[in-house]
Scaffold this active site. Structure first.
Site, PDB file in Angstrom:
ATOM      1  N   GLU A 287       6.633   3.312  -1.490  1.00 48.60           N
ATOM      2  CA  GLU A 287       5.658   4.321  -1.956  1.00 48.60           C
ATOM      3  C   GLU A 287       6.149   5.737  -1.624  1.00 48.60           C
ATOM      4  O   GLU A 287       6.658   5.984  -0.529  1.00 48.60           O
ATOM      5  CB  GLU A 287       4.316   4.062  -1.273  1.00 48.60           C
ATOM      6  CG  GLU A 287       3.223   5.070  -1.613  1.00 48.60           C
ATOM      7  CD  GLU A 287       2.002   4.904  -0.729  1.00 48.60           C
ATOM      8  OE1 GLU A 287       0.947   5.454  -1.077  1.00 48.60           O
ATOM      9  OE2 GLU A 287       2.109   4.232   0.328  1.00 48.60           O
ATOM     10  N   LYS A 351      -1.893   5.218  -9.184  1.00 47.37           N
ATOM     11  CA  LYS A 351      -2.820   4.567  -8.268  1.00 47.37           C
ATOM     12  C   LYS A 351      -4.253   4.770  -8.727  1.00 47.37           C
ATOM     13  O   LYS A 351      -4.644   5.880  -9.103  1.00 47.37           O
ATOM     14  CB  LYS A 351      -2.625   5.109  -6.840  1.00 47.37           C
ATOM     15  CG  LYS A 351      -3.360   4.309  -5.763  1.00 47.37           C
ATOM     16  CD  LYS A 351      -2.988   4.807  -4.375  1.00 47.37           C
ATOM     17  CE  LYS A 351      -3.651   3.951  -3.292  1.00 47.37           C
ATOM     18  NZ  LYS A 351      -3.303   4.421  -1.937  1.00 47.37           N
ATOM     19  N   CYS A 405      -0.011   0.802  -1.957  1.00 48.83           N
ATOM     20  CA  CYS A 405      -0.552   0.886  -0.592  1.00 48.83           C
ATOM     21  C   CYS A 405      -1.737  -0.064  -0.430  1.00 48.83           C
ATOM     22  O   CYS A 405      -1.641  -1.236  -0.718  1.00 48.83           O
ATOM     23  CB  CYS A 405      -0.908   2.337  -0.270  1.00 48.83           C
ATOM     24  SG  CYS A 405      -1.280   2.623   1.480  1.00 48.83           S
TER      25      CYS A 405
END
Length: 529
Positions: A287, A351, A405
């Site tokens: 990430e 995301k 994440c």
């Protein structure tokens, strides 16, 4: 045991609160990195006996009458979440000059808030309380309901749901493929709390018998699924390289380190295979591995094309910028890019589920006037959330379902279209939390997503834990936390699920209905006696 149960029931005031707090702390040892499965078998019977003794004045209303149980649940939850989440404060010390003042809010405030879910669970259980096995069912139903609420209230934070305590190893993860995390949460509480019946004797035979049956089914299905042959890799097989660069988070925030960080990733990318075998088809970075806006740096894309060989792809986390309206600042997204050997971006996904106070600031207009900022946001205003999740379709047709994440801790984040894909992809940067239980807990929860979907998991983390996991939650290969390097492996095939995630959710609801039915029967029998 009866003597101990009696002593605990009679506790009051500070002693009762302290015992509840310690019981919650004990339960933490079932979680990574400890994985002591026996720990909740001590903590939950103590919780049952404490609630047994929490009878309020019968002349008071429902709320006041059950307030003692509410307090017991809160202290139990506070011990559990404090012991399991204290490492959140480590993220604030990365930029201590700006955020050290907030460490108490992260270390104590977050557990104190999450403890209210368990407080409500204990209070609801007490309202439904009876004797014997009925109260164990009431506790399991109530905890299951509040864990479900914890998964979405205020955007949700189902970290360390109780069910994970019953799934420390792949053998014990397979039940999630049948009843989902929600079902495991409820049955785990029932089984963990069942030894409380030994201390009060009522319902002992039926309660312990059912608990033993559930344990046997839990292990038995695990043995069965692990004995099934592994599916072959998809044709053509893909070789995946995980790059774990081990970069300190403070360096990632230093503008002067950006070029060196980028070159460090490239060095690991172009290294020859350790065994002299086939070069990888896909190279994966963690990430936000690219330390600048990639689309604004054509030289960086050119550099990537120089490193990648013909036909290779790079999958990396990066910040993506998108222009807003005239006179408006750009929007920034925490994204994943797929880059081909010509340096072209051939796929991207943003995301969807951002971390509150980490990647964005809730009530920004109000809180920003107080000088507050999101901790992990690399720019003013933080990140924007994508409205939809975009599957990554690679050249050649393979499809990856992206989870950035902590999106991997939400079973509900994985839609039905994921099952049409070839793998889950989880890019993360757990360097924020150092060598604490956080990265180990995160890894366990991501592995359970593989079990629920039957899909292999490609997980790449800056400091670890990076791994390729098969659809049974078994680690095929990877890195432990705190090591630098790369590893190449063939992407495993996916399992054909007998029960879809939607059916798993329905099975979890069925378990809730059965437990509630048992509660009602026990409660009516208790009242009529």
């Amino acid at each position: 045991m009866e003597w101990l149960a009696g002593r605990i029931m009679l506790l009051s005031g500070t002693r009762r609160a302290l015992v509840a707090f310690v019981a919650g702390l004990i339960a933490v040892f079932a979680l990574p990195p400890f994985g002591i499965f026996a720990a909740p078998f001590l903590s939950f019977p103590i919780l049952v006996w404490l609630i047994d003794g929490a009878s309020g004045n019968p002349d008071h209303g429902v709320l006041r009458r059950n307030f003692p149980a509410f307090l017991i649940g809160w202290w139990f939850g506070f011990g559990y979440f404090l012991g399991g989440l204290w490492w959140l404060g480590n993220a604030l010390l990365v930029e201590a000059d700006d955020f050290a003042w907030a460490v108490p809010l992260a270390v104590v405030g977050v557990p104190a808030f999450l403890a209210f879910f368990y407080a409500l669970a204990a209070a609801l259980a007490r309202i439904l309380w009876s004797d014997g096995m009925g109260r164990i069912a009431a506790l399991a139903f109530s905890f299951g309901l509040l864990e479900w609420l914890r998964s979405f209230v205020l955007t949700g934070f189902p970290w360390n749901a109780i069910g994970y305590a019953a799934m420390p190893v792949p053998l014990m993860m397979q039940s999630a493929a049948v009843i989902g995390l929600a079902g495991v949460n409820m049955l785990a509480v029932f089984v963990f709390a069942a030894p409380a019946l030994i201390g009060t004797r009522k319902g002992l035979g039926a309660g312990l018998g059912l608990a033993v049956l559930l344990i046997a089914a839990h292990f038995g299905y695990g043995f069965y699924r692990l004995e099934q042959p592994l599916p072959p890799p998809a044709d053509p097989a893909l070789t995946v390289r995980l790059v774990q660069p081990l970069i300190d988070q403070s360096k990632k925030l230093d503008d002067n380190e950006r070029a060196a960080i980028f070159e460090d990733h490239l060095e690991l990318t172009q290294a020859p295979p350790a065994d002299g075998g086939k070069r990888p088809d896909i190279v994966v970075w963690p990430e936000t591995a690219v330390p600048f806006i990639l689309t604004e740096n054509p030289d960086a894309l050119l550099r990537i094309s120089d490193v990648l060989q013909d036909g290779q792809l790079l999958i990396t986390g990066a910040v993506r910028a998108e222009a807003s309206g005239a006179g408006q600042p750009p929007r920034y997204y925490n994204s994943i890019y797929v880059i081909d050997d010509r340096g072209q971006i051939v796929g991207a996904s943003d995301k969807v589920h951002l971390v509150p106070f980490g990647e964005y600031l809730p009530l920004e207009n109000l809180l920003s006037t107080m000088g507050l900022n999101a901790v992990a946001a690399a720019m003013p205003g933080g990140f924007s959330a994508s409205a939809t999740r975009t599957l990554l379709t690679l050249p050649g047709g393979k499809t990856l379902y992206p989870l950035i994440c902590y999106e991997a801790i939400f079973p509900g984040e994985i839609g039905g279209d994921a099952l049409q894909g070839d793998a889950l992809l989880n890019l993360t940067n757990d360097a924020w939390f150092g060598n604490t239980p956080g990265p180990y807990q995160h890894f366990l929860q991501a592995r359970v997503r593989s079990v629920e979907t039957g899909l292999p998991l490609i997980r790449d983390a800056n400091t670890g834990i990076s791994a390729v996991v098969n659809g049974r939650g078994e680690v095929v290969t990877g890195f432990p936390f705190g090591t630098r390097g790369f590893v190449d492996t063939i992407l495993p095939g996916k399992f054909s699920l007998l029960i879809s995630p939607e059916e798993q959710e329905r099975n979890g609801m069925l378990i809730a209905c059965l437990l509630f039915g048992l509660v009602v029967i026990s409660r009516v029998s208790f009242i009529l006696r």
